[in-house]
Design a protein around this motif. Structure first.
Motif, PDB file in Angstrom:
ATOM      1  N   UNK A   1       0.895  -1.172   0.122  1.00  0.00           N
ATOM      2  CA  UNK A   1       0.092   0.079   0.075  1.00  0.00           C
ATOM      3  C   UNK A   1       0.915   1.313  -0.013  1.00  0.00           C
ATOM      4  N   UNK A   2       1.993   1.239   0.514  1.00  0.00           N
ATOM      5  CA  UNK A   2       2.872   2.465   0.534  1.00  0.00           C
ATOM      6  C   UNK A   2       3.444   2.727  -0.751  1.00  0.00           C
ATOM      7  N   UNK A   3       3.773   1.759  -1.478  1.00  0.00           N
ATOM      8  CA  UNK A   3       4.190   1.851  -2.836  1.00  0.00           C
ATOM      9  C   UNK A   3       3.132   2.600  -3.695  1.00  0.00           C
ATOM     10  N   UNK A   4       2.055   2.042  -3.666  1.00  0.00           N
ATOM     11  CA  UNK A   4       0.964   2.642  -4.188  1.00  0.00           C
ATOM     12  C   UNK A   4       0.636   4.045  -3.911  1.00  0.00           C
ATOM     13  N   UNK A   5       0.790   4.439  -2.597  1.00  0.00           N
ATOM     14  CA  UNK A   5       0.539   5.918  -2.350  1.00  0.00           C
ATOM     15  C   UNK A   5       1.783   6.813  -2.868  1.00  0.00           C
ATOM     16  N   UNK A   6       3.008   6.264  -2.557  1.00  0.00           N
ATOM     17  CA  UNK A   6       4.207   6.927  -3.324  1.00  0.00           C
ATOM     18  C   UNK A   6       4.037   7.113  -4.758  1.00  0.00           C
ATOM     19  N   UNK A   7       3.398   6.171  -5.498  1.00  0.00           N
ATOM     20  CA  UNK A   7       3.246   6.303  -6.875  1.00  0.00           C
ATOM     21  C   UNK A   7       2.344   7.358  -7.448  1.00  0.00           C
ATOM     22  N   UNK A   8       1.241   7.296  -6.454  1.00  0.00           N
ATOM     23  CA  UNK A   8       0.110   8.406  -6.579  1.00  0.00           C
ATOM     24  C   UNK A   8       0.496   9.596  -6.327  1.00  0.00           C
ATOM     25  N   UNK A   9       1.284   9.718  -5.268  1.00  0.00           N
ATOM     26  CA  UNK A   9       1.888  11.152  -4.747  1.00  0.00           C
ATOM     27  C   UNK A   9       2.704  11.497  -6.035  1.00  0.00           C
ATOM     28  N   UNK A  10       3.477  10.890  -6.409  1.00  0.00           N
ATOM     29  CA  UNK A  10       4.469  11.390  -7.676  1.00  0.00           C
ATOM     30  C   UNK A  10       3.823  11.539  -8.822  1.00  0.00           C
ATOM     31  N   UNK A  11       2.876  10.941  -9.145  1.00  0.00           N
ATOM     32  CA  UNK A  11       2.033  11.170 -10.289  1.00  0.00           C
ATOM     33  C   UNK A  11       1.424  12.420 -10.200  1.00  0.00           C
ATOM     34  N   UNK A  12       0.894  12.734  -8.978  1.00  0.00           N
ATOM     35  CA  UNK A  12       0.110  14.168  -8.558  1.00  0.00           C
ATOM     36  C   UNK A  12       1.060  15.122  -9.032  1.00  0.00           C
TER      37      UNK A  12
END
Length: 101
Positions: A1-12
Motif C-alpha cells: 500500500x505504501x508503494x501505491x501511495x508513493x506512486x500516486x503522490x509522485x504522479x500528482x
C-alpha cells in the motif's frame, strides 16, 4: 500500500509541475528533442546500432534453428519458411514495416 501511495503522490506532483511549466516549456523540450534526433552523428549511431542488432538477430536465429531443428511444430516451421521465401532476396521489410537497409 505504501508503494501505491508513493506512486500516486509522485504522479500528482508530476502533473502539477507539468501543468505549471505549460505549453511553452513543452515546445522547448520538443524542439530540443527534434534537434538531437536530426543530428547526423546521432542518426549514424542509431543506424549502426540497428545494423548490428539485425546481424546479432540473424546469428541468434541461425543458432536457435540449428538446435531446434525438427522439433519445431509444423505450423511454426511453415510460417518461418514463408517469411524466408518472402524476404529471401535480402530486400524488403519485416513484419514491423522496417527495412533491412
Amino acid at each position: 500500500m505504501r508503494y501505491r501511495l508513493t506512486f500516486v503522490v509522485g504522479l500528482a506532483l508530476g502533473y502539477v509541475l507539468g501543468t505549471r511549466a505549460g505549453r511553452e516549456r513543452y515546445e522547448q523540450l520538443k524542439k530540443s528533442a527534434r534537434q538531437v534526433a536530426q543530428n547526423p552523428a546521432v542518426r549514424n549511431t542509431a543506424e549502426t546500432a540497428a545494423q548490428q542488432g539485425r546481424q546479432y538477430a540473424g546469428k541468434a536465429y541461425h543458432a536457435v534453428s540449428d538446435k531446434v531443428g525438427d522439433r519445431m511444430p509444423e505450423s511454426v516451421a511453415g510460417r518461418v519458411r514463408s517469411l524466408r521465401d518472402r524476404n529471401g532476396n535480402g530486400a524488403g521489410g519485416d513484419d514491423w514495416g522496417t527495412s533491412n537497409t
